[in-house]
Design an enzyme around this catalytic site. Structure first.
Site, mmCIF file in Angstrom:
data_model
loop_
_atom_site.group_PDB
_atom_site.id
_atom_site.type_symbol
_atom_site.label_atom_id
_atom_site.label_comp_id
_atom_site.label_asym_id
_atom_site.label_seq_id
_atom_site.Cartn_x
_atom_site.Cartn_y
_atom_site.Cartn_z
ATOM 1 C CG ASP A 25 -1.884 -1.286 1.428
ATOM 2 O OD1 ASP A 25 -2.034 -1.822 0.340
ATOM 3 O OD2 ASP A 25 -2.387 -1.591 2.288
ATOM 4 N NE ARG A 268 4.801 -8.910 0.415
ATOM 5 C CZ ARG A 268 5.206 -8.825 1.794
ATOM 6 N NH1 ARG A 268 6.027 -9.627 2.305
ATOM 7 N NH2 ARG A 268 4.766 -7.776 2.581
ATOM 8 N N GLY A 269 1.965 -9.220 -4.104
ATOM 9 C CA GLY A 269 1.380 -8.370 -3.928
ATOM 10 C C GLY A 269 1.193 -7.378 -5.443
ATOM 11 C CD GLU A 270 -1.679 -2.627 -6.752
ATOM 12 O OE1 GLU A 270 -1.883 -1.378 -7.314
ATOM 13 O OE2 GLU A 270 -2.757 -2.984 -6.441
#
Length: 369
Positions: A25, A268-270
């Site tokens: 985030d 991983r993730g965005e």
């Protein structure tokens, strides 16, 4: 830095970020804020947890001010653009301090954007740029606009610095590997993940090669490797037979350099998924797991867009626990890796032909002003 494709007068941006995964985030929001600041805009980044920025961006960025999440009314100068990242909900105290609606009953300023999560699923193209009028609360009379990052021309694009191709062309890959103790002929693998189901199988495949060097990022990736090694369910894993470097936290540009320097990247993730695409090396993505299994469809939608070879699709399924068989992690032969690299670089070329996220955001703001 190269001139942006579209220019606009400097604007004041308020960017709100609540931290759920403090690498993802805040990582996305920081890149957005820093890129806007580099283009001459003023950005206030409001977040409930700025701790990761101490190592992610230790020197800050021109034009960017980091502020704590508002706990009450905010007496701040009005902004031109209000961005809530990932549906985090702008605090009511901040909204209450915005200028009242215009005489016609419409509050056009600031332009309020909900920057959504990244996905390749079909709803993204359908939902991108849709309005969401507010009829109650401190935001009543305003319109919030949905803005979806994405991989196609009918989405908001991906974060990409204007000078990225030039910086990548100037990158000293051999020098980076030498400074990090990686032999010139080694097969370097970076690991940034949660706890992937396919990690033991991957470590076994690396042991089969005999020339691997694993770079484990700090936190959950390092803990996952050590857990697998301590478990020792197979000799190939309990005694890997190849060097493992456990890395310290590093700024975002240094992380990007690592992806360029390695021969296979586990991300991983965005944020790191996007950076792996720009790096153009073979990669496997550990998608954020959801209890209802909704991430399976999201992963497959991405693999469809990527035009992933069957072997790379199987690897992703095994890595994410969709297929737990060891055989789904294929042997890392040169021909297999060449297929994966060609796939990623073709996808990167498609993305480079599209406008990046900041260019599209600026165009959208101009259109709605």
């Amino acid at each position: 830095m190269n001139a942006p494709k579209h220019t606009t007068a400097p604007l004041a941006w308020d960017l709100f970020c609540r931290v759920i995964d403090n690498f993802g985030d805040i990582g996305v929001c920081w890149r957005l804020a820093a890129q806007l600041g580099a283009l001459g805009h003023r950005v206030r980044l409001w977040t409930d947890d700025a701790s990761a920025l101490a190592w992610m961006a230790p020197r800050g960025a021109p034009g960017v001010e980091v502020l704590p999440w508002p706990a009450g009314p905010v007496a701040a100068s009005p902004c031109d653009v209000l961005v809530e990242a990932f549906g985090c909900d702008v605090p009511e105290g901040f909204l209450a301090g915005l200028p009242p609606p215009d005489a016609d009953g419409q509050a056009k300023h600031p332009i309020w954007i909900n920057l959504e999560y990244l996905s390749a699923e079909g709803y993204v193209e359908r939902s991108h740029r849709l309005p969401s009028p507010l009829f109650s609360g401190p935001g009543a009379g305003r319109t919030r606009w949905f803005f979806y990052p994405g991989f196609t021309e009918r989405t908001g694009g991906l974060l990409r610095e204007n000078d990225l191709p030039e910086r990548q062309a100037a990158f000293d890959r051999a020098g980076w590997r030498a400074r990090h103790g990686i032999a010139p002929e080694a097969f370097a693998v970076s690991l940034f993940c949660y706890e992937p189901a396919g990690l033991p199988a991957l470590l076994g495949r690396l042991a089969e090669r005999g020339d691997a060097h694993l770079l484990a990022t700090p936190g959950r990736a390092t803990a996952a490797v050590r857990s697998v090694l301590q478990d020792g369910s197979t000799s190939a894993v309990s005694e890997p037979g190849f060097p493992i470097t456990y890395l310290a936290p590093c700024p975002q540009p240094a992380f990007d350099d690592m992806l360029l320097a390695c021969d296979l990247n586990a991300v991983r993730g965005e944020d790191s998924l996007v950076r792996a695409l720009w790096a153009g090396q073979p990669f496997v993505w550990h998608i954020y797991p959801q209890d209802d299994g909704a991430h399976h469809a999201k992963l497959d939608a991405f693999l469809d867009w990527l035009q992933a070879p069957a072997s790379l699709r199987r690897f992703h399924h095994a890595w994410n626990g969709i297929d737990n068989t060891d055989a789904a992690v294929p042997p890392l032969h040169p021909s297999t890796l060449a297929d994966w690299r060609g796939c990623v670089q073709a996808a990167r070329s498609r993305l480079l032909a599209q406008d990046d996220l900041v260019t599209q955001l600026l165009g959208f703001v101009r259109e709605k002003s």
